[in-house]
Design a protein around this motif. Structure first.
Motif, PDB file in Angstrom:
ATOM      1  N   GLU A  26      -3.548   3.092 -14.707  1.00  0.00           N
ATOM      2  CA  GLU A  26      -4.135   1.750 -14.854  1.00  0.00           C
ATOM      3  C   GLU A  26      -3.324   0.709 -14.092  1.00  0.00           C
ATOM      4  N   ASN A  27      -2.008   0.805 -14.169  1.00  0.00           N
ATOM      5  CA  ASN A  27      -1.171  -0.162 -13.470  1.00  0.00           C
ATOM      6  C   ASN A  27      -1.298  -0.021 -11.954  1.00  0.00           C
ATOM      7  N   LEU A  28      -1.371   1.206 -11.459  1.00  0.00           N
ATOM      8  CA  LEU A  28      -1.543   1.411 -10.020  1.00  0.00           C
ATOM      9  C   LEU A  28      -2.915   0.929  -9.567  1.00  0.00           C
ATOM     10  N   PHE A  29      -3.935   1.119 -10.398  1.00  0.00           N
ATOM     11  CA  PHE A  29      -5.270   0.627 -10.075  1.00  0.00           C
ATOM     12  C   PHE A  29      -5.253  -0.894  -9.969  1.00  0.00           C
ATOM     13  N   PHE A  30      -4.569  -1.545 -10.906  1.00  0.00           N
ATOM     14  CA  PHE A  30      -4.468  -3.002 -10.870  1.00  0.00           C
ATOM     15  C   PHE A  30      -3.762  -3.449  -9.594  1.00  0.00           C
ATOM     16  N   LEU A  31      -2.673  -2.773  -9.243  1.00  0.00           N
ATOM     17  CA  LEU A  31      -1.943  -3.130  -8.023  1.00  0.00           C
ATOM     18  C   LEU A  31      -2.810  -2.928  -6.786  1.00  0.00           C
ATOM     19  N   ALA A  32      -3.610  -1.881  -6.786  1.00  0.00           N
ATOM     20  CA  ALA A  32      -4.466  -1.593  -5.633  1.00  0.00           C
ATOM     21  C   ALA A  32      -5.531  -2.649  -5.439  1.00  0.00           C
ATOM     22  N   ASN A  33      -5.918  -3.314  -6.502  1.00  0.00           N
ATOM     23  CA  ASN A  33      -6.978  -4.312  -6.416  1.00  0.00           C
ATOM     24  C   ASN A  33      -6.466  -5.728  -6.208  1.00  0.00           C
ATOM     25  N   LYS A  34      -5.163  -5.884  -6.130  1.00  0.00           N
ATOM     26  CA  LYS A  34      -4.606  -7.193  -5.822  1.00  0.00           C
ATOM     27  C   LYS A  34      -4.808  -7.484  -4.342  1.00  0.00           C
ATOM     28  N   SER A  35      -5.213  -8.682  -4.036  1.00  0.00           N
ATOM     29  CA  SER A  35      -5.383  -9.083  -2.649  1.00  0.00           C
ATOM     30  C   SER A  35      -4.036  -9.105  -1.943  1.00  0.00           C
ATOM     31  N   GLN A  36      -4.045  -8.761  -0.673  1.00  0.00           N
ATOM     32  CA  GLN A  36      -2.815  -8.792   0.124  1.00  0.00           C
ATOM     33  C   GLN A  36      -2.188 -10.195   0.106  1.00  0.00           C
ATOM     34  N   GLU A  37      -3.022 -11.212   0.022  1.00  0.00           N
ATOM     35  CA  GLU A  37      -2.524 -12.584   0.030  1.00  0.00           C
ATOM     36  C   GLU A  37      -1.920 -12.974  -1.311  1.00  0.00           C
ATOM     37  N   PHE A  46       0.839  -1.196   0.000  1.00  0.00           N
ATOM     38  CA  PHE A  46       0.000   0.000   0.000  1.00  0.00           C
ATOM     39  C   PHE A  46       0.877   1.252   0.000  1.00  0.00           C
ATOM     40  N   ASN A  47       1.871   1.276   0.868  1.00  0.00           N
ATOM     41  CA  ASN A  47       2.774   2.425   0.936  1.00  0.00           C
ATOM     42  C   ASN A  47       3.504   2.629  -0.381  1.00  0.00           C
ATOM     43  N   ASN A  48       3.905   1.546  -1.032  1.00  0.00           N
ATOM     44  CA  ASN A  48       4.587   1.661  -2.317  1.00  0.00           C
ATOM     45  C   ASN A  48       3.681   2.258  -3.381  1.00  0.00           C
ATOM     46  N   ARG A  49       2.411   1.864  -3.398  1.00  0.00           N
ATOM     47  CA  ARG A  49       1.467   2.417  -4.377  1.00  0.00           C
ATOM     48  C   ARG A  49       1.242   3.900  -4.135  1.00  0.00           C
ATOM     49  N   ILE A  50       1.053   4.271  -2.871  1.00  0.00           N
ATOM     50  CA  ILE A  50       0.841   5.681  -2.534  1.00  0.00           C
ATOM     51  C   ILE A  50       2.089   6.493  -2.882  1.00  0.00           C
ATOM     52  N   ALA A  51       3.250   5.945  -2.583  1.00  0.00           N
ATOM     53  CA  ALA A  51       4.505   6.637  -2.901  1.00  0.00           C
ATOM     54  C   ALA A  51       4.664   6.809  -4.408  1.00  0.00           C
ATOM     55  N   ALA A  52       4.285   5.806  -5.175  1.00  0.00           N
ATOM     56  CA  ALA A  52       4.381   5.890  -6.637  1.00  0.00           C
ATOM     57  C   ALA A  52       3.432   6.960  -7.172  1.00  0.00           C
ATOM     58  N   GLN A  53       2.227   7.031  -6.615  1.00  0.00           N
ATOM     59  CA  GLN A  53       1.286   8.064  -7.040  1.00  0.00           C
ATOM     60  C   GLN A  53       1.820   9.457  -6.721  1.00  0.00           C
ATOM     61  N   ARG A  54       2.332   9.613  -5.523  1.00  0.00           N
ATOM     62  CA  ARG A  54       2.899  10.907  -5.136  1.00  0.00           C
ATOM     63  C   ARG A  54       4.076  11.282  -6.025  1.00  0.00           C
TER      64      ARG A  54
END
Length: 99
Positions: free
Chosen positions: A60-71, A4-12
């Motif tokens: 689109e890639n960040l959206f895909f990553l955000a929807n991946k299950s933590q598991e 989650f932190n990596n996705r937020i950091a990438a967006q920022r």
């Protein structure tokens, strides 16, 4: 939580790259498709422009990553995460070339 932190950091990072370039009248406020469309329209950038297409691809890639299950942090997730990092570098270079 690290993913989650990596996705937020990438967006920022993407927003900081675009807005820190000083090339645009209106700042980019988000990486949603609507926000990118509004930003490009208000800055008179064609939606087929390479910069706009790159931002939408990152989105689109960040959206895909955000929807991946933590598991399900799989090799595909890692590959896509690396792709986003490469796209951010490309974004930075694209804007540097516009100066």
């Amino acid at each position: 939580m690290n993913e989650f932190n990596n996705r937020i950091a990438a967006q920022r990072k993407a927003l900081n790259i675009v807005n820190g370039s000083g090339l645009f009248f209106e700042p980019l406020l988000s990486l949603t498709e609507k926000a990118i469309d509004r930003w490009s329209n208000n800055n008179r950038i064609d939606n087929r422009n390479q910069l706009v297409m790159l931002l939408k691809s990152i989105s689109e890639n960040l959206f895909f990553l955000a929807n991946k299950s933590q598991e399900q942090v799989t090799e595909d997730y890692k590959i896509l995460s690396e792709k986003v990092n490469n796209q951010l570098l490309k974004l930075k270079h694209e804007l540097e070339n516009r100066r």
